[in-house]
Structure formats: structure tokens, C-alpha cells
Design a protein around this motif. Structure first.
Motif, short mmCIF file in Angstrom:
data_model
loop_
_atom_site.label_atom_id
_atom_site.label_comp_id
_atom_site.label_asym_id
_atom_site.label_seq_id
_atom_site.Cartn_x
_atom_site.Cartn_y
_atom_site.Cartn_z
N PHE A 205 -28.00 17.79 51.51
CA PHE A 205 -27.46 17.10 52.80
C PHE A 205 -27.62 15.84 53.06
O PHE A 205 -28.71 15.29 52.57
N LEU A 206 -26.68 15.22 53.16
CA LEU A 206 -26.59 13.62 53.11
C LEU A 206 -26.66 13.00 54.60
O LEU A 206 -26.24 13.53 55.60
N VAL A 207 -27.70 12.13 54.55
CA VAL A 207 -27.92 11.53 55.95
C VAL A 207 -27.91 9.96 55.55
O VAL A 207 -28.62 9.43 54.91
N GLU A 208 -26.93 9.37 56.46
CA GLU A 208 -26.52 8.13 56.34
C GLU A 208 -27.53 7.01 56.90
O GLU A 208 -27.82 7.39 58.00
N MET A 209 -27.87 5.99 56.14
CA MET A 209 -28.56 4.99 56.91
C MET A 209 -28.32 3.61 56.48
O MET A 209 -27.80 3.63 55.21
N ASN A 210 -28.27 2.47 57.11
CA ASN A 210 -27.69 1.25 56.76
C ASN A 210 -28.88 0.37 56.36
O ASN A 210 -28.87 -0.85 56.36
N ASN A 211 -30.03 0.89 56.03
CA ASN A 211 -31.44 0.13 55.85
C ASN A 211 -32.06 0.73 54.52
O ASN A 211 -32.23 1.67 54.92
N THR A 212 -32.24 -0.07 53.46
CA THR A 212 -32.98 0.46 52.43
C THR A 212 -34.51 0.67 52.49
O THR A 212 -35.11 1.50 52.22
N THR A 213 -34.90 -0.46 53.47
CA THR A 213 -36.33 -0.26 53.84
C THR A 213 -36.61 1.12 54.57
O THR A 213 -37.49 1.86 54.23
N LEU A 214 -35.59 1.43 55.31
CA LEU A 214 -36.00 2.66 56.13
C LEU A 214 -35.85 3.81 55.26
O LEU A 214 -36.38 5.06 55.37
N ILE A 228 -31.71 4.08 44.69
CA ILE A 228 -31.79 2.69 45.43
C ILE A 228 -31.89 1.71 44.23
O ILE A 228 -32.05 2.14 43.04
N SER A 229 -31.89 0.43 44.49
CA SER A 229 -31.83 -0.59 43.54
C SER A 229 -33.35 -0.93 43.30
O SER A 229 -34.23 -0.97 44.14
N SER A 230 -33.64 -1.21 42.00
CA SER A 230 -34.87 -1.24 41.44
C SER A 230 -35.74 -2.45 41.93
O SER A 230 -36.73 -2.78 41.85
N THR A 231 -34.78 -3.64 42.30
CA THR A 231 -35.10 -4.88 42.82
C THR A 231 -35.84 -4.65 44.07
O THR A 231 -36.41 -5.51 44.65
N THR A 232 -35.54 -3.43 44.87
CA THR A 232 -36.00 -3.34 46.28
C THR A 232 -37.33 -2.69 46.08
O THR A 232 -38.24 -2.50 47.22
N LEU A 233 -38.05 -2.48 45.28
CA LEU A 233 -39.18 -1.56 45.04
C LEU A 233 -40.48 -2.69 44.91
O LEU A 233 -40.34 -3.83 44.04
N THR A 234 -41.43 -2.43 45.69
CA THR A 234 -42.69 -3.55 45.96
C THR A 234 -43.81 -2.60 45.10
O THR A 234 -43.53 -1.40 45.06
N PRO A 235 -44.69 -3.35 44.85
CA PRO A 235 -46.12 -2.62 44.43
C PRO A 235 -46.61 -1.47 45.18
O PRO A 235 -46.84 -0.45 44.30
N TYR A 236 -46.26 -1.55 46.54
CA TYR A 236 -46.66 -0.26 47.35
C TYR A 236 -45.96 0.72 47.01
O TYR A 236 -46.24 1.98 47.03
N LEU A 241 -44.33 6.34 45.36
CA LEU A 241 -43.15 7.03 44.97
C LEU A 241 -42.93 7.22 43.43
O LEU A 241 -43.64 6.49 42.75
N MET A 242 -42.30 8.25 43.17
CA MET A 242 -41.82 8.69 41.93
C MET A 242 -40.48 7.83 41.71
O MET A 242 -39.84 8.07 42.27
N VAL A 243 -40.52 7.10 40.51
CA VAL A 243 -39.39 6.33 40.33
C VAL A 243 -38.74 6.82 38.95
O VAL A 243 -39.39 6.78 37.84
N MET A 244 -37.64 7.11 38.98
CA MET A 244 -37.06 7.92 37.72
C MET A 244 -35.69 7.17 37.53
O MET A 244 -34.79 7.09 38.39
N PRO A 245 -35.55 6.68 36.17
CA PRO A 245 -34.16 5.90 35.91
C PRO A 245 -32.99 6.86 36.02
O PRO A 245 -33.15 8.15 35.32
N VAL A 246 -32.01 6.62 36.25
CA VAL A 246 -30.55 7.63 36.19
C VAL A 246 -29.53 7.05 35.48
O VAL A 246 -28.41 7.39 35.59
N ASP A 247 -29.80 5.72 34.62
CA ASP A 247 -28.96 5.35 33.83
C ASP A 247 -27.58 4.75 34.48
O ASP A 247 -26.76 5.08 34.11
N ILE A 248 -27.95 4.02 35.50
CA ILE A 248 -26.79 3.42 36.52
C ILE A 248 -27.12 1.91 36.66
O ILE A 248 -28.02 1.58 37.20
N GLN A 249 -26.26 1.18 36.15
CA GLN A 249 -26.17 -0.28 36.03
C GLN A 249 -25.29 -0.87 37.04
O GLN A 249 -24.29 -0.23 37.11
N ARG A 250 -25.35 -2.10 37.39
CA ARG A 250 -24.55 -2.91 38.11
C ARG A 250 -24.94 -4.34 38.23
O ARG A 250 -26.17 -4.75 37.79
#
Length: 276
Positions: A205-214, A228-236, A241-250
Motif C-alpha cells: 500500500f503506497l502512502v505519499e509523503m513530501n518529506n524524507t524526514t517524515l 531513500i537516499s543514503s545521504t539522508t541517513l544520520t547516525p541515529y 533502522l535496518m539499511v539494505m542496498p538495492v543497487d540503485i544509483q543516481r
């Protein structure tokens, strides 16, 4: 030749002939320039009595204006020569939310320290609107996270990025039935849709949001998953969170209108954004 420059020289030398010699031109040319002033302003510049030449009252007004004009031009030349050494003024950068919220601030802080007289305004919006503002000259530079082909714009790659899947620690991936996705027009959304297809998440089920922090907050609470972008991840975030690569580059791209004059201020900012 500038008739005001001619007027100053004639007044200084009190002679059409000497003015012509000093300006490396002919006496008839000097006469034509003075006549041009008289015709344009409908006045008489000089009056002659017993072979003596003097300014009329209107001529004095034109002469004082000519002196002011020369002083302004000299000041302008001086300012322009000094301009490369003084980075100051205002400019506006439009940026997509991801880059603007998580990467741009570092550059702005550094630029503020190096160039305190340069005032940079930032407008955050989704990628579509950033490009629209750029083409309408609302902003000077635009940064988005998708490659856009547009003949009206110049673009350059400024930073590489990787997208990752996030879910709450301890929550089984298979149990996720909600996916938080960015709004239409966002540069991230196309990559999220690519990830959904790649991971076979077509039934979520897709829930649309316009803010990555949210989005991250919702995922940390176990309400769903996202890409999400890996650049948005903080130490907290990495703690929760569990972070898993999905092999999507941009890549993030910097855009400028092709008709935009790139002055020293913009060149400084562009060069700084290219330094990663």
C-alpha cells in the motif's frame, strides 16, 4: 564620439581646433558633435563675443552633467576592475528536498565563511518545480536528483548518490505492507518506483509523503518501509533502522539556464558545489 566627452574637451581647451587635436579627430567632427547636443536638447551650447567662446546658461548645465557622467564612468570602471576580488551580492538557488535538506547546508556554511558579503537564498521544492522556476528565471541555479534533457538548460553532475531500503530494526521485511513514497514530481519518486518493481513489492500500500524526514520517522515507528537516499541517513537512523542496498544509483545535477550570464558570484558557487 561621445558628444559629452567632446564638450568637456572644448571647454577645457576653449578651442574646437585644440579639442580636435587632443581627441585625434577633425574640427568638423567636433562641430558636428556639439551641434548634435544642441539639436538633441534644443539649446545653444556656446556663444561667441569678440572671438571669445563661452558657455551659455544651458551650456553650463550640459557641461556639469558631462562632468558628472565622466565621474560615474570612472567610478564604474574602478568598481568593475575590483569586482573579481570582491564576491558580494545576492543569488538564489533552487534545490530538490533531498539535496537541499541534507547536502546543500554544508556548502552554504562553507561559502558563508569564505564570502560573508555573498547572500545566497534557497528555495526547496520538488524537482519538477525547481526546473520550472529555473526556466522562468525565478532562481539562478537549480539542483535536482534526476537527469533532465532540456535544450534551454545546461547541466553538470555534482555528486553521486545511492538509494537504500529502510525498515525498522527487528521488523521482518516480509511483514511490511505499507510503502512510504515521495510525491509526484519528486526526483526520488522515479527511483522508488524502480525499487518497488525490482524488489517485487507491487502489492504494498503506497502512502505519499513530501518529506524524507517524515518518511524516516514513520519507518522508525514500524509503520512501513521505504527507499531513500543514503545521504539522508544520520547516525541515529543507523541505530534504529535496518539499511539494505538495492543497487540503485543516481546523481545530483546542477542546472543553469543557457541564457544565464555566469558572473563571478555564480562561478564561485558552481565551482564549490562541484567539489565533493
Amino acid at each position: 564620439m561621445d558628444p559629452f566627452k567632446v564638450l568637456i574637451e572644448v571647454v577645457k581647451t576653449k578651442s574646437y581646433t585644440k579639442a580636435a587635436q587632443n581627441l585625434y579627430t577633425s574640427q568638423p567632427s567636433i562641430s558636428r558633435d556639439i551641434k548634435r547636443l544642441e539639436n538633441e536638447y534644443e539649446v545653444k551650447v556656446f556663444e561667441f563675443k569678440h572671438s571669445n567662446m563661452r558657455l551659455t546658461r544651458d551650456g553650463e548645465k550640459l557641461f556639469h552633467y558631462a562632468l558628472q557622467k565622466r565621474r560615474l564612468e570612472e567610478r564604474l570602471i574602478k568598481d568593475l576592475k575590483q569586482a573579481p576580488h570582491t564576491i558580494s551580492g545576492e543569488l538564489t538557488i533552487g534545490s530538490s528536498y533531498t539535496y537541499g535538506e541534507y547536502r546543500l547546508a554544508e556548502h552554504l556554511a562553507d561559502l558563508a565563511l569564505k564570502y560573508p558579503q555573498l547572500h545566497i537564498h534557497v528555495r526547496l521544492d520538488n524537482s519538477e518545480h525547481v526546473i520550472e522556476h529555473l526556466k522562468n528565471n525565478v532562481i539562478d541555479l537549480g539542483i535536482v536528483e534526476k537527469e533532465i534533457q532540456d535544450n534551454a538548460l545546461n547541466k553538470m553532475k555534482i555528486e553521486h548518490d545511492e538509494l537504500v531500503l529502510i525498515r525498522k530494526k527487528g521488523q521482518p521485511f516480509e511483514s511490511a505492507d505499507t510503502f512510504f513514497i515521495r510525491e509526484k514530481g519528486s526526483g526520488t519518486r522515479a527511483y522508488q518506483e524502480k525499487g518497488i518493481e525490482k524488489l517485487g513489492l507491487n502489492d504494498v500500500f503506497l502512502v505519499e509523503m513530501n518529506n524524507t524526514t517524515l518518511i524516516k520517522n514513520m519507518v522508525r515507528r514500524g509503520m512501513g518501509i521505504s527507499i531513500i537516499s543514503s545521504t539522508t541517513l544520520t547516525p541515529y537512523d543507523h541505530q534504529k533502522l535496518m539499511v539494505m542496498p538495492v543497487d540503485i544509483q543516481r546523481d545530483f545535477y546542477l542546472f543553469a539556464h543557457k541564457n544565464k550570464y555566469i558572473d563571478d558570484n555564480l562561478r564561485i558557487v558552481i565551482d564549490h558545489l562541484k567539489e565533493v
